[in-house]
Design an enzyme around this catalytic site. Sequence first.
Site, PDB file in Angstrom:
ATOM      1  CG  HIS A 199      -6.945   7.620 -19.305  1.00  0.00           C
ATOM      2  ND1 HIS A 199      -5.660   7.312 -18.915  1.00  0.00           N
ATOM      3  CD2 HIS A 199      -7.620   7.949 -18.177  1.00  0.00           C
ATOM      4  CE1 HIS A 199      -5.566   7.436 -17.611  1.00  0.00           C
ATOM      5  NE2 HIS A 199      -6.742   7.822 -17.121  1.00  0.00           N
ATOM      6  N   GLY A 215       2.234   9.996 -10.465  1.00  0.00           N
ATOM      7  CA  GLY A 215       3.362   9.078 -10.338  1.00  0.00           C
ATOM      8  C   GLY A 215       4.717   9.727 -10.500  1.00  0.00           C
TER       9      GLY A 215
END
Length: 678
Positions: free
Chosen positions: A521, A599
């Site tokens: 990840h 983000g």
Amino acid sequence: MNLCRFLLGIVFVFSGFVKAIDPLGSTYKIQDYAEAFGLTSFIPGFLPLFLAIFLAVFELSVGGYLLFGIRKNTSTALALLMLILMTPLTFYLALKNPVSDCGCFGDALVLTNWQTFYKNIILLIAAISCFIWKPRIIRLVSEKTQWLIALYIIFFGLVLSIYCYRNLPILDFRPYKIGTDILQSMSIPEGAKKSVYENFFTLEKDGVKKEFTLENYPDSTWKFVDSRTVLKEKGYEPPIHDFSITEMKTGEDITNKILTDKGYTFLLIAHRIEEADDNDIDLINEIYDYSVENGYSFYCLTSSLDTQIEQWKGKTGAEYPFCFSDDVTLKTIIRSNPGLVLIKNGVILNKWHHSNLPDEYALSGKLDKLEIGHQKLVDDKHTIILVILWFIIPLLFVLGLDLLVIKRLDRKRQRNLINPLKNRKMRKNIVAGNWKMNKTLAEGLALAKELNEVLANEKPNCDVVIGTPFIHLASVAAAIDTNKIGVAAQNCADKESGAYTGEVSAAMVASTGAKYVILGHSERRAYYHETAEILKEKVALALANDLTPIFCIGEVLEEREAGKQNEIVYSQLAGSLFDLSAEDFSKIVLAYEPVWAIGTGKTATAEQAQEIHAYIRSTIVEKYGKEVADNTSILYGGSCKASNAKELFANPDVDGGLIGGASLKADDFKGIIDAFNA
């Protein structure tokens, strides 16, 4: 970090370049170091020159690698090692001052020892930053062509160093460059305070050596051995302040006589006559004969002893007059031993390396009527541009080749893409939720049960997976219907077992009833510096324990803006998965994360998602063939919600999603699952 990388790269390239164009200057500096630290007797004669060329090539290579972002592990480690070694050394030089300057930038940019130390502190900080965060270095060329860049930089540094050693430096940063009026460069402006020097002379008599000053200089029964000049009080320093010539036979200072001579004067420079190359001595003697025939002055300047001069005369048949001059001055005048300088009225008109001396064809008449009798035209700007072009153009050619190769491969991969409209889709659709570091045990168990109830009376058109923190795994696995919901761990260790406090092995994950494990990840790569090698080990252990890895790949904002997304995902796949057999790779689920759209306020469109997913599948086709590629599920992990899931999942190469925040509420997660039912 990339600013640090470019700062280091530019400094290393500049430092390597100035060393490469003046390898003898670097050799002399290394000899100064050896003498200052008392190592002269331990160093073989060839070593300083070898080290000088090695340093030039080394610094050029490290700097070039950093600028192009290639060989990240090697370049950042070598830059850090260099600064770790040099920073304490330059601190010692600043304190003790055993040499006047470190010579890091040769004569192109002379720094004091304290300036050098402060410079190294800044570079050390930059080197540490680059070493720690080297995965974030943006590579400007593909992995497949970086070796060409690396090889050419080494080749360029080596060829430039050898050329400038066998000839004179292509750029002369010293005060005795062609066109210099030596007498004028020695003068001090009216009213300027003069530096005060004291000369010390080492003389020998009856086997005894003593040092004298001008005030107590002895009679002629003492033989000259050596001399040195000490600065007692600093004042205005003219560019040339240590040029003096003393005739060997008479002991007369003839500096002014030579510098004010309106005619031509040949100066044969042999700073150490005993070390001078005598391969071209016949040509030197011919030039002396030519100067005598035409009434030109000819002197040999050296700092060697009388006995060594006599040995040279006997070996070469030299008849020209000899004069004494300072050793450092002679090495500064010309980087050749011997070398030839032509002056007129104190102005340097030309210089020649001993391997490129003018011959009888060039000296075919009076100097004032010959080209070599006039000041040689020197265009430093033209030389710099030429050298930069020799450095840049081949590298630009490689960059162009790189782009063409990448585009060609892309076209080839696109041709090999599986068209889902013509082929039955055999791979699974998957919606996987990644809870990340959220939910207490009670909250997580409640969410799992709620999701279980929501799906109890439905048969989703996709596999559903929830990735929970480690402490939830066993409880969640026991509370859900495993026929409808799979459980995934968010990570596993790269070790099978042992003393690794805080780690959870793949076997432990499997023992809880979990069937999946999320690996690679973007947060694990960024925050915990998981490398391709670490992830390769994790994948192997997961497969060995019958876990299905959900392997994450994706690029950050800087890489997307630089157009490096294909290169990045390919390198992540190749670095951790492409060593697997086709059988093992077919057990992998891929998840593409556009880290640049998470983000950052930027949004990834459905078209962008399809484009990169299609590219990923094309690389699998190229590596493992169409059948494996057609069976590989590729999930999208970039801010997928119920509102955009249908549009994303409609793309032929998007097989579901790896869901973050929207998986923390059962209704939101169910809305994404329903995108496959619509």
